[in-house]
Design an enzyme around this catalytic site. Structure first.
Site, PDB file in Angstrom:
ATOM      1  N   SER A  87     -22.400  -0.343   1.872  1.00  0.00           N
ATOM      2  CA  SER A  87     -22.480  -1.147   0.656  1.00  0.00           C
ATOM      3  C   SER A  87     -22.850  -0.209  -0.488  1.00  0.00           C
ATOM      4  O   SER A  87     -23.397   0.882  -0.251  1.00  0.00           O
ATOM      5  CB  SER A  87     -23.583  -2.202   0.815  1.00  0.00           C
ATOM      6  OG  SER A  87     -23.884  -2.825  -0.419  1.00  0.00           O
ATOM      7  N   TYR A 124     -31.895  -5.318   3.596  1.00  0.00           N
ATOM      8  CA  TYR A 124     -30.469  -4.985   3.437  1.00  0.00           C
ATOM      9  C   TYR A 124     -30.292  -3.564   2.903  1.00  0.00           C
ATOM     10  O   TYR A 124     -29.512  -2.773   3.429  1.00  0.00           O
ATOM     11  CB  TYR A 124     -29.841  -6.005   2.483  1.00  0.00           C
ATOM     12  CG  TYR A 124     -28.333  -5.938   2.376  1.00  0.00           C
ATOM     13  CD1 TYR A 124     -27.526  -6.649   3.270  1.00  0.00           C
ATOM     14  CD2 TYR A 124     -27.710  -5.205   1.376  1.00  0.00           C
ATOM     15  CE1 TYR A 124     -26.136  -6.611   3.161  1.00  0.00           C
ATOM     16  CE2 TYR A 124     -26.329  -5.156   1.265  1.00  0.00           C
ATOM     17  CZ  TYR A 124     -25.549  -5.872   2.158  1.00  0.00           C
ATOM     18  OH  TYR A 124     -24.178  -5.829   2.046  1.00  0.00           O
TER      19      TYR A 124
HETATM   20  P1  NAD Z   1     -19.252 -12.580   5.912  1.00  0.00           P
HETATM   21  O1  NAD Z   1     -20.472 -13.424   6.034  1.00  0.00           O
HETATM   22  O2  NAD Z   1     -18.011 -13.166   5.359  1.00  0.00           O
HETATM   23  O3  NAD Z   1     -18.883 -11.945   7.327  1.00  0.00           O
HETATM   24  C1  NAD Z   1     -19.859 -11.433   8.184  1.00  0.00           C
HETATM   25  C2  NAD Z   1     -19.296 -11.329   9.569  1.00  0.00           C
HETATM   26  O4  NAD Z   1     -20.329 -10.845  10.450  1.00  0.00           O
HETATM   27  C3  NAD Z   1     -18.842 -12.678  10.156  1.00  0.00           C
HETATM   28  O5  NAD Z   1     -17.680 -12.493  10.932  1.00  0.00           O
HETATM   29  C4  NAD Z   1     -20.026 -13.073  11.020  1.00  0.00           C
HETATM   30  O6  NAD Z   1     -19.675 -13.967  12.083  1.00  0.00           O
HETATM   31  C5  NAD Z   1     -20.411 -11.721  11.564  1.00  0.00           C
HETATM   32  N1  NAD Z   1     -21.756 -11.697  12.135  1.00  0.00           N
HETATM   33  C6  NAD Z   1     -22.928 -12.076  11.567  1.00  0.00           C
HETATM   34  N2  NAD Z   1     -23.933 -11.948  12.457  1.00  0.00           N
HETATM   35  C7  NAD Z   1     -23.382 -11.471  13.599  1.00  0.00           C
HETATM   36  C8  NAD Z   1     -23.902 -11.139  14.878  1.00  0.00           C
HETATM   37  N3  NAD Z   1     -25.209 -11.254  15.178  1.00  0.00           N
HETATM   38  N4  NAD Z   1     -23.055 -10.695  15.822  1.00  0.00           N
HETATM   39  C9  NAD Z   1     -21.717 -10.577  15.558  1.00  0.00           C
HETATM   40  N5  NAD Z   1     -21.166 -10.883  14.370  1.00  0.00           N
HETATM   41  C10 NAD Z   1     -22.008 -11.323  13.413  1.00  0.00           C
HETATM   42  O7  NAD Z   1     -19.712 -11.306   5.069  1.00  0.00           O
HETATM   43  P2  NAD Z   1     -18.892 -10.134   4.345  1.00  0.00           P
HETATM   44  O8  NAD Z   1     -19.226 -10.206   2.924  1.00  0.00           O
HETATM   45  O9  NAD Z   1     -17.493 -10.105   4.775  1.00  0.00           O
HETATM   46  O10 NAD Z   1     -19.688  -8.874   4.920  1.00  0.00           O
HETATM   47  C11 NAD Z   1     -19.128  -7.958   5.831  1.00  0.00           C
HETATM   48  C12 NAD Z   1     -19.854  -6.635   5.674  1.00  0.00           C
HETATM   49  O11 NAD Z   1     -19.618  -6.122   4.367  1.00  0.00           O
HETATM   50  C13 NAD Z   1     -21.368  -6.732   5.849  1.00  0.00           C
HETATM   51  O12 NAD Z   1     -21.842  -5.607   6.569  1.00  0.00           O
HETATM   52  C14 NAD Z   1     -21.866  -6.706   4.411  1.00  0.00           C
HETATM   53  O13 NAD Z   1     -23.173  -6.203   4.324  1.00  0.00           O
HETATM   54  C15 NAD Z   1     -20.859  -5.767   3.804  1.00  0.00           C
HETATM   55  N6  NAD Z   1     -20.771  -5.862   2.351  1.00  0.00           N
HETATM   56  C16 NAD Z   1     -20.435  -7.037   1.759  1.00  0.00           C
HETATM   57  C17 NAD Z   1     -20.366  -7.094   0.364  1.00  0.00           C
HETATM   58  C18 NAD Z   1     -19.987  -8.342  -0.349  1.00  0.00           C
HETATM   59  O14 NAD Z   1     -20.114  -8.359  -1.588  1.00  0.00           O
HETATM   60  N7  NAD Z   1     -19.501  -9.371   0.297  1.00  0.00           N
HETATM   61  C19 NAD Z   1     -20.640  -5.962  -0.389  1.00  0.00           C
HETATM   62  C20 NAD Z   1     -20.981  -4.787   0.261  1.00  0.00           C
HETATM   63  C21 NAD Z   1     -21.045  -4.767   1.633  1.00  0.00           C
END
Ligand code: NAD
Length: 258
Positions: free
Chosen positions: A140, A153
């Site tokens: 991130s 986080y």
């Molecule tokens: P999201 O909530 O849409 O997806 C998260 C995924 O992780 C889902 O498939 C969920 O089922 C899975 N998950 C959660 N807990 C779990 C567990 N214990 N075991 C297995 N799977 C699990 O979120 P996203 O925004 O797509 O985030 C994905 C990644 O990107 C994360 O690591 C997040 O920190 C990172 N990220 C997101 C953003 C953003 O703005 N959305 C920015 C930077 C980084």
């Protein structure tokens, strides 16, 4: 040769976007993540029908090292290899450190950071043996800079960037690269879930949260898209990216340029 990818947390958001991009490349994919069983099966079947490769699903909980080891073992058993590993599963919790719930700290450290150690530990021996591998950690912008109220986080994501560099050095002579992708804000369920709480905490509207809080740090004033991240991960998984390793690549509309 058909390559095989594991993408953790690919039932939603960024992980699903990366799965769609990889499916379009004809890779075999092992999906992972939580959600409604029928919806997950519908997602798997749809991707599988669009892809030249085979799309399967494993429900490993990223807080459980034995289930993570089984995810890697089952993928190797079904497809013969794990060529590309994308550590993407993640959760968020926003709150001041004095009130930060202990179980939220533990869960964020486990899912957002330690799970990447466990998947890499299990998948790297096979990659080294085959002299080819691509590890992509979805960190991130918060792996590079901090924001208040996100202690767990920010800690986990900085940890993932450190893990990325270490693995890159250990794997460098074995044809295996390890890179971190550092997105700014992407409008996924993870971010949408923070908007009402942030609005309440700051006494502003949800639209104001998007414009004045989330995108305040993002000079483009645009959310990053899952398609943009899928395209970058696709490139990192090619032979052309062989000399890129140990990097932390911002995809953040200019956020960390401040
Ligand atoms: P999201 O909530 O849409 O997806 C998260 C995924 O992780 C889902 O498939 C969920 O089922 C899975 N998950 C959660 N807990 C779990 C567990 N214990 N075991 C297995 N799977 C699990 O979120 P996203 O925004 O797509 O985030 C994905 C990644 O990107 C994360 O690591 C997040 O920190 C990172 N990220 C997101 C953003 C953003 O703005 N959305 C920015 C930077 C980084």
């Amino acid at each position: 040769m058909t390559r095989t990818a594991i993408i953790t947390g690919s039932t939603s958001g960024i992980g699903l976007g990366i799965a769609e991009a990889f499916a379009a490349q004809g890779m075999n994919i092992m999906l992972n993540g939580f959600g409604d069983a029928d919806e997950i099966e519908a997602t798997r079947a749809e991707l599988d029908s669009k892809a030249d490769g085979t799309v399967a699903y494993h429900g490993a909980d990223m807080t459980k090292p034995d289930e993570i080891a089984d995810l890697v073992a089952q993928t190797e058993k079904q497809f013969g290899a794990v060529d590309v590993l994308v550590n993407n599963a993640g959760i968020q919790y926003v709150g001041p450190i004095e009130e930060f719930p202990l179980e939220k700290w533990d869960a964020i450290i486990a899912i957002n950071m330690s799970s990447a150690f466990h998947t890499i530990r299990a998948a790297l021996p096979g990659m080294k043996a085959r002299k080819w591998g691509r590890i992509i950690n979805v960190a991130s912008a918060h792996g590079l800079v901090a924001s208040p109220y996100k202690s767990a986080y920010v800690t986990a994501k900085h940890g993932v960037v450190g893990l990325t560099k270490t693995v890159a050095l250990e794997a460098a002579e074995h044809g295996v690269t390890c890179n971190a992708v550092c997105p700014g804000y992407v409008l996924t369920p993870l971010v949408e879930g923070q908007i009402p709480d942030t609005a309440k905490a700051r006494g502003i509207t949800e639209e104001e949260v998007k414009r004045d809080v989330l995108l305040a740090a993002q000079p483009t004033k645009e959310f990053v898209t899952v398609e943009q991240l899928g395209a970058l991960c696709t490139f990192l998984a090619t032979d052309a990216a062989a000399s890129m390793t140990g990097t932390a690549l911002p995809v953040d509309g200019g956020w960390v340029a401040h």
